[in-house]
Design a protein around this motif. Structure first.
Motif, mmCIF file in Angstrom:
data_model
loop_
_atom_site.group_PDB
_atom_site.id
_atom_site.type_symbol
_atom_site.label_atom_id
_atom_site.label_comp_id
_atom_site.label_asym_id
_atom_site.label_seq_id
_atom_site.Cartn_x
_atom_site.Cartn_y
_atom_site.Cartn_z
ATOM 1 N N ILE A 91 0.850 -1.187 0.000
ATOM 2 C CA ILE A 91 0.000 0.000 0.000
ATOM 3 C C ILE A 91 0.885 1.236 0.000
ATOM 4 C CG2 ILE A 91 -1.711 1.300 1.305
ATOM 5 C CD1 ILE A 91 -2.799 -1.349 2.309
ATOM 6 N N GLU A 92 0.551 2.177 -0.867
ATOM 7 C CA GLU A 92 1.278 3.446 -0.945
ATOM 8 C C GLU A 92 0.371 4.566 -0.486
ATOM 9 O OE1 GLU A 92 3.570 4.745 -4.319
ATOM 10 O OE2 GLU A 92 3.719 2.680 -5.022
ATOM 11 N N ALA A 93 0.979 5.593 0.083
ATOM 12 C CA ALA A 93 0.237 6.786 0.483
ATOM 13 C C ALA A 93 1.030 8.017 0.073
ATOM 14 C CB ALA A 93 0.011 6.791 1.989
ATOM 15 N N HIS A 94 0.345 8.983 -0.477
ATOM 16 C CA HIS A 94 0.950 10.245 -0.888
ATOM 17 C C HIS A 94 0.113 11.379 -0.314
ATOM 18 C CE1 HIS A 94 3.632 8.435 -3.958
ATOM 19 N NE2 HIS A 94 2.722 7.493 -3.885
ATOM 20 N N LYS A 95 0.766 12.485 0.031
ATOM 21 C CA LYS A 95 0.050 13.645 0.552
ATOM 22 C C LYS A 95 -0.692 14.323 -0.587
ATOM 23 C CE LYS A 95 3.245 14.577 4.308
ATOM 24 N NZ LYS A 95 4.176 15.543 4.898
ATOM 25 N N CYS A 96 -1.911 14.700 -0.351
ATOM 26 C CA CYS A 96 -2.708 15.423 -1.337
ATOM 27 C C CYS A 96 -2.066 16.785 -1.582
ATOM 28 C CB CYS A 96 -4.145 15.584 -0.843
ATOM 29 S SG CYS A 96 -5.222 16.423 -2.029
ATOM 30 N N ASN A 97 -2.081 17.251 -2.827
ATOM 31 C CA ASN A 97 -1.456 18.532 -3.149
ATOM 32 C C ASN A 97 -2.453 19.679 -3.286
ATOM 33 O OD1 ASN A 97 -2.641 17.873 -5.583
ATOM 34 N ND2 ASN A 97 -0.836 18.298 -6.819
ATOM 35 N N VAL A 98 -3.697 19.460 -2.919
ATOM 36 C CA VAL A 98 -4.690 20.533 -2.954
ATOM 37 C C VAL A 98 -4.412 21.477 -1.790
ATOM 38 C CG1 VAL A 98 -7.153 21.072 -2.726
ATOM 39 C CG2 VAL A 98 -6.432 19.093 -4.082
ATOM 40 N N GLU A 99 -4.323 22.771 -2.084
ATOM 41 C CA GLU A 99 -4.001 23.755 -1.058
ATOM 42 C C GLU A 99 -4.991 23.682 0.104
ATOM 43 O OE1 GLU A 99 -3.482 28.571 -0.655
ATOM 44 O OE2 GLU A 99 -3.058 27.621 -2.583
ATOM 45 N N GLY A 100 -4.459 23.544 1.304
ATOM 46 C CA GLY A 100 -5.276 23.489 2.504
ATOM 47 C C GLY A 100 -5.792 22.107 2.859
ATOM 48 N N CYS A 101 -5.647 21.139 1.965
ATOM 49 C CA CYS A 101 -6.128 19.778 2.239
ATOM 50 C C CYS A 101 -5.069 19.023 3.027
ATOM 51 C CB CYS A 101 -6.432 19.040 0.938
ATOM 52 S SG CYS A 101 -7.087 17.374 1.216
ATOM 53 N N THR A 102 -5.511 18.273 4.026
ATOM 54 C CA THR A 102 -4.604 17.486 4.854
ATOM 55 C C THR A 102 -4.741 15.990 4.571
ATOM 56 O OG1 THR A 102 -6.234 17.398 6.626
ATOM 57 C CG2 THR A 102 -4.609 19.194 6.706
ATOM 58 N N GLY A 103 -5.417 15.653 3.485
ATOM 59 C CA GLY A 103 -5.698 14.259 3.161
ATOM 60 C C GLY A 103 -4.546 13.528 2.500
ATOM 61 N N HIS A 104 -4.813 12.255 2.220
ATOM 62 C CA HIS A 104 -3.832 11.383 1.575
ATOM 63 C C HIS A 104 -4.476 10.637 0.410
ATOM 64 C CE1 HIS A 104 -2.050 11.954 5.576
ATOM 65 N NE2 HIS A 104 -0.915 11.911 4.909
ATOM 66 N N VAL A 105 -3.641 10.321 -0.564
ATOM 67 C CA VAL A 105 -4.045 9.503 -1.701
ATOM 68 C C VAL A 105 -3.440 8.128 -1.433
ATOM 69 C CG1 VAL A 105 -3.957 9.251 -4.199
ATOM 70 C CG2 VAL A 105 -3.982 11.539 -3.176
ATOM 71 N N VAL A 106 -4.290 7.148 -1.177
ATOM 72 C CA VAL A 106 -3.843 5.821 -0.777
ATOM 73 C C VAL A 106 -4.305 4.798 -1.806
ATOM 74 C CG1 VAL A 106 -3.960 4.074 1.048
ATOM 75 C CG2 VAL A 106 -4.022 6.507 1.652
ATOM 76 N N PHE A 107 -3.391 3.884 -2.187
ATOM 77 C CA PHE A 107 -3.751 2.838 -3.153
ATOM 78 C C PHE A 107 -2.861 1.621 -2.963
ATOM 79 C CE2 PHE A 107 -0.679 5.662 -5.054
ATOM 80 C CZ PHE A 107 0.247 4.815 -5.641
ATOM 81 N N GLU A 108 -3.340 0.481 -3.426
ATOM 82 C CA GLU A 108 -2.592 -0.762 -3.377
ATOM 83 C C GLU A 108 -1.920 -0.973 -4.724
ATOM 84 O OE1 GLU A 108 -3.373 -5.532 -2.855
ATOM 85 O OE2 GLU A 108 -4.852 -4.135 -2.064
#
Length: 83
Positions: A3-20
């Motif tokens: 599983i990989e996780a990357h930080k979202c690049n949308v300004e102000g967003c604290t989310g992650h993009v996660v995928f297998e």
């Protein structure tokens, strides 16, 4: 399972993009929305869609300390001009 996780690049967003990525067919990516991609995950907070695409880089690898540096790409017209 990988599983990989990357930080979202949308300004102000604290989310992650996660995928297998364990089942990617690296030699034959799918076509998703007209783009060669292995997957199109979304941010778990803002829901923006992203693409996991084939990519390669050229590195300068130091086998003594296992460090590497990505080489800057150059345009072929630049190479031809210098030749």
């Amino acid at each position: 399972m990988a599983i990989e996780a990357h930080k979202c690049n949308v300004e102000g967003c604290t989310g992650h993009v996660v995928f297998e990525n364990a089942d990617f067919d690296l030699k034959k990516p799918d076509t998703i929305k007209g783009i060669y991609a292995y997957d199109n995950p979304t941010c778990n907070v803002c829901k923006k869609e992203f693409f996991v695409v084939p990519h390669y880089v050229v590195i300068d690898f130091n086998s003594e300390n296992y460090e590497s540096e990505i080489l800057e790409s150059a345009c072929m017209s630049e190479v031809k001009r210098r030749a």
